[in-house]
Design an enzyme around this catalytic site. Structure first.
Site, short mmCIF file in Angstrom:
data_model
loop_
_atom_site.label_atom_id
_atom_site.label_comp_id
_atom_site.label_asym_id
_atom_site.label_seq_id
_atom_site.Cartn_x
_atom_site.Cartn_y
_atom_site.Cartn_z
CE LYS A 1 -3.76 -2.30 2.32
NZ LYS A 1 -4.76 -2.14 3.58
CE1 TYR B 1 -8.78 -3.09 -0.08
CE2 TYR B 1 -8.16 -1.19 -1.28
CZ TYR B 1 -7.88 -2.07 -0.39
OH TYR B 1 -6.59 -2.11 -0.18
CG PHE C 1 -13.60 1.74 6.91
CD1 PHE C 1 -12.80 1.11 5.73
CD2 PHE C 1 -14.24 0.82 7.68
CE1 PHE C 1 -12.80 -0.32 5.47
CE2 PHE C 1 -14.31 -0.61 7.59
CZ PHE C 1 -13.53 -1.08 6.41
NE ARG D 1 -5.82 -12.98 4.66
CZ ARG D 1 -6.49 -11.71 4.96
NH1 ARG D 1 -6.58 -10.83 4.02
NH2 ARG D 1 -7.41 -11.52 5.66
CB THR E 1 -6.61 -6.62 9.23
OG1 THR E 1 -7.13 -7.46 8.35
CG2 THR E 1 -7.12 -5.02 8.87
NE ARG F 1 -1.67 -6.00 7.07
CZ ARG F 1 -2.54 -6.66 6.44
NH1 ARG F 1 -3.15 -7.70 7.11
NH2 ARG F 1 -2.99 -6.52 5.29
CG ASN G 1 -3.38 -2.78 6.94
OD1 ASN G 1 -3.05 -2.44 6.03
ND2 ASN G 1 -4.19 -3.40 7.28
CG HIS H 1 -5.07 -6.26 -0.53
ND1 HIS H 1 -6.31 -6.31 0.35
CD2 HIS H 1 -4.92 -7.08 -1.50
CE1 HIS H 1 -7.01 -7.38 -0.47
NE2 HIS H 1 -6.20 -7.68 -1.34
CD GLU I 1 -8.09 -9.36 -4.01
OE1 GLU I 1 -8.58 -8.85 -3.19
OE2 GLU I 1 -6.90 -10.11 -3.73
#
Length: 152
Positions: A13, A53, A61, A89, A95, A106, A116, A119, A130
Site C-alpha cells: 500500500k 474494495y 471507512f 496472509r 489486519t 505488519r 497497515n 493487502h 484481484e
C-alpha cells in the site's frame, strides 16, 4: 490437497511504498520459496480501487480508504506456491497490526489499521478476481530451478 500452483495477490500500500519497504516485502516472499509471476508499480484511480474494495463499499471507512489508497503508488504483485493465499496472509499478519505477531510484516512495520503496509488475498477465489483486475494482461509462467528443493 493444496496446489503448488496456487496464486495470491499481494499489494504494498502507499504507506509501504513511501516507507521504502517494497524490497523487504519482496525478499520475505522470495525467502519463503514463493515465485513472483507479476509485478508493477501503479498509481490506481479511485474507480479502480472501488472495484478492488467493492466488498467494503457500505462501510463507514470506505471513502477514506479509497482516498488514502489513491494518494500514492502501490506495488501490485502475484505470488505462486504451496498454500500461497493462506501462507501469504500469515506472513502479512492481522489486519490490526497491534494483533500481529513479531516476525509478520505488519507486526514488524505497522502501527495502525488504516496504514497497515499490505493487502493480501483472503481466498483463492478472491485472489483470482484481484489478479484479473490488477493484471488484465496476464502473468508470466516459468519454472524456478530450485523448485525440486522447495517442494516434495
Amino acid at each position: 490437497m493444496a496446489s503448488v500452483k496456487e496464486r495470491t495477490y499481494i499489494m504494498v500500500k502507499p504507506d509501504g511504498v513511501q516507507r521504502n519497504l517494497v524490497g523487504e516485502i519482496i525478499g520475505r516472499f522470495e525467502k519463503r520459496g514463493f515465485k513472483l509471476t507479476a509485478l508493477k508499480l501503479v498509481h490506481a484511480s479511485p474507480e479502480h480501487l472501488e472495484k478492488h474494495y467493492a466488498d467494503l463499499a457500505g462501510k463507514p471507512f470506505f471513502p477514506g480508504l479509497i482516498k488514502y489508497m489513491a494518494s500514492g503508488p502501490v506495488v501490485a504483485m502475484v505470488w505462486e506456491g504451496l498454500d500461497a493465499v493462506k501462507t501469504g496472509r500469515v506472513m502479512l499478519g492481522a489486519t490490526n497490526p497491534l494483533q500481529s505477531p513479531v516476525g509478520s510484516i505488519r507486526g514488524d512495520f505497522a502501527l495502525a489499521v488504516g496504514r497497515n503496509i499490505c493487502h493480501g488475498s483472503d481466498s483463492v477465489e478472491n485472489a483470482e478476481k484481484e489478479i484479473k483486475l490488477w493484471f488484465p494482461e496476464g502473468t508470466i509462467q516459468y519454472s524456478l530451478a530450485q523448485e525440486s528443493m522447495i517442494y516434495e
